[in-house]
Scaffold this motif. Structure first.
Motif, PDB file in Angstrom:
ATOM      1  N   ARG A   1     -36.320  55.335  33.983  1.00 49.56           N
ATOM      2  CA  ARG A   1     -37.529  56.172  33.999  1.00 49.56           C
ATOM      3  C   ARG A   1     -38.412  55.792  35.181  1.00 49.56           C
ATOM      4  O   ARG A   1     -38.951  56.654  35.868  1.00 49.56           O
ATOM      5  CB  ARG A   1     -38.276  56.009  32.675  1.00 49.56           C
ATOM      6  CG  ARG A   1     -39.538  56.834  32.580  1.00 49.56           C
ATOM      7  CD  ARG A   1     -40.160  56.699  31.197  1.00 49.56           C
ATOM      8  NE  ARG A   1     -41.363  57.458  31.070  1.00 49.56           N
ATOM      9  CZ  ARG A   1     -41.428  58.746  30.732  1.00 49.56           C
ATOM     10  NH1 ARG A   1     -40.312  59.396  30.506  1.00 49.56           N
ATOM     11  NH2 ARG A   1     -42.580  59.357  30.632  1.00 49.56           N
ATOM     12  N   ARG A   2     -38.549  54.506  35.436  1.00 49.16           N
ATOM     13  CA  ARG A   2     -39.378  54.031  36.550  1.00 49.16           C
ATOM     14  C   ARG A   2     -38.830  54.519  37.887  1.00 49.16           C
ATOM     15  O   ARG A   2     -39.591  54.969  38.751  1.00 49.16           O
ATOM     16  CB  ARG A   2     -39.448  52.510  36.520  1.00 49.16           C
ATOM     17  CG  ARG A   2     -40.356  51.919  37.565  1.00 49.16           C
ATOM     18  CD  ARG A   2     -40.511  50.407  37.370  1.00 49.16           C
ATOM     19  NE  ARG A   2     -41.520  49.866  38.238  1.00 49.16           N
ATOM     20  CZ  ARG A   2     -41.286  49.460  39.491  1.00 49.16           C
ATOM     21  NH1 ARG A   2     -40.077  49.543  39.990  1.00 49.16           N
ATOM     22  NH2 ARG A   2     -42.273  48.978  40.223  1.00 49.16           N
ATOM     23  N   GLU A   3     -37.521  54.423  38.086  1.00 43.64           N
ATOM     24  CA  GLU A   3     -36.901  54.898  39.329  1.00 43.64           C
ATOM     25  C   GLU A   3     -37.121  56.401  39.515  1.00 43.64           C
ATOM     26  O   GLU A   3     -37.396  56.861  40.630  1.00 43.64           O
ATOM     27  CB  GLU A   3     -35.408  54.600  39.332  1.00 43.64           C
ATOM     28  CG  GLU A   3     -35.062  53.143  39.464  1.00 43.64           C
ATOM     29  CD  GLU A   3     -33.580  52.866  39.271  1.00 43.64           C
ATOM     30  OE1 GLU A   3     -33.098  51.906  39.868  1.00 43.64           O
ATOM     31  OE2 GLU A   3     -32.919  53.611  38.524  1.00 43.64           O
ATOM     32  N   THR A   4     -37.022  57.146  38.437  1.00 42.56           N
ATOM     33  CA  THR A   4     -37.215  58.591  38.509  1.00 42.56           C
ATOM     34  C   THR A   4     -38.648  58.930  38.896  1.00 42.56           C
ATOM     35  O   THR A   4     -38.890  59.806  39.734  1.00 42.56           O
ATOM     36  CB  THR A   4     -36.863  59.240  37.158  1.00 42.56           C
ATOM     37  OG1 THR A   4     -35.521  58.897  36.813  1.00 42.56           O
ATOM     38  CG2 THR A   4     -36.990  60.739  37.224  1.00 42.56           C
ATOM     39  N   ILE A   5     -39.611  58.231  38.306  1.00 44.29           N
ATOM     40  CA  ILE A   5     -41.023  58.489  38.615  1.00 44.29           C
ATOM     41  C   ILE A   5     -41.324  58.141  40.065  1.00 44.29           C
ATOM     42  O   ILE A   5     -41.967  58.920  40.785  1.00 44.29           O
ATOM     43  CB  ILE A   5     -41.933  57.713  37.641  1.00 44.29           C
ATOM     44  CG1 ILE A   5     -41.820  58.312  36.243  1.00 44.29           C
ATOM     45  CG2 ILE A   5     -43.381  57.722  38.116  1.00 44.29           C
ATOM     46  CD1 ILE A   5     -42.496  57.506  35.158  1.00 44.29           C
TER      47      ILE A   5
END
Length: 66
Positions: A26-30
Motif C-alpha cells: 500500500r505504501r509503495e502504491t501511494i
C-alpha cells in the motif's frame, strides 16, 4: 496451430501465474501515485511555459505584439 486447453486447466495455469506476481505494498502504491501526480504537474507547467513562449514569439514575428 496451438492446441486447445481445457478451461479447468487454463484456470489452474492462470492461478499459478497470478501467484508468481509480486504485488506492491500500500505504501509503495501511494508513493508512486504521488510521484505520478507531481510529474504530471511539472510536465503541464513546462508545456504551458513553452506554449506561452512560442505564442509570444509568433505574435512578435507577425507584428501583432503590443
Amino acid at each position: 496451430m496451438a492446441s486447445k486447453t481445457n478451461p479447468v486447466t487454463f484456470l489452474q495455469q492462470v492461478r499459478t501465474e497470478v501467484a508468481k506476481v509480486t504485488w506492491p505494498s500500500r505504501r509503495e502504491t501511494i508513493i508512486t501515485t504521488i510521484m505520478v501526480f507531481i510529474m504530471v504537474l511539472l510536465a503541464s507547467l513546462f508545456f504551458l511555459a513553452i506554449d506561452q513562449t512560442i505564442g509570444w514569439l509568433v505574435s512578435q514575428l507577425l507584428g501583432f505584439g503590443r
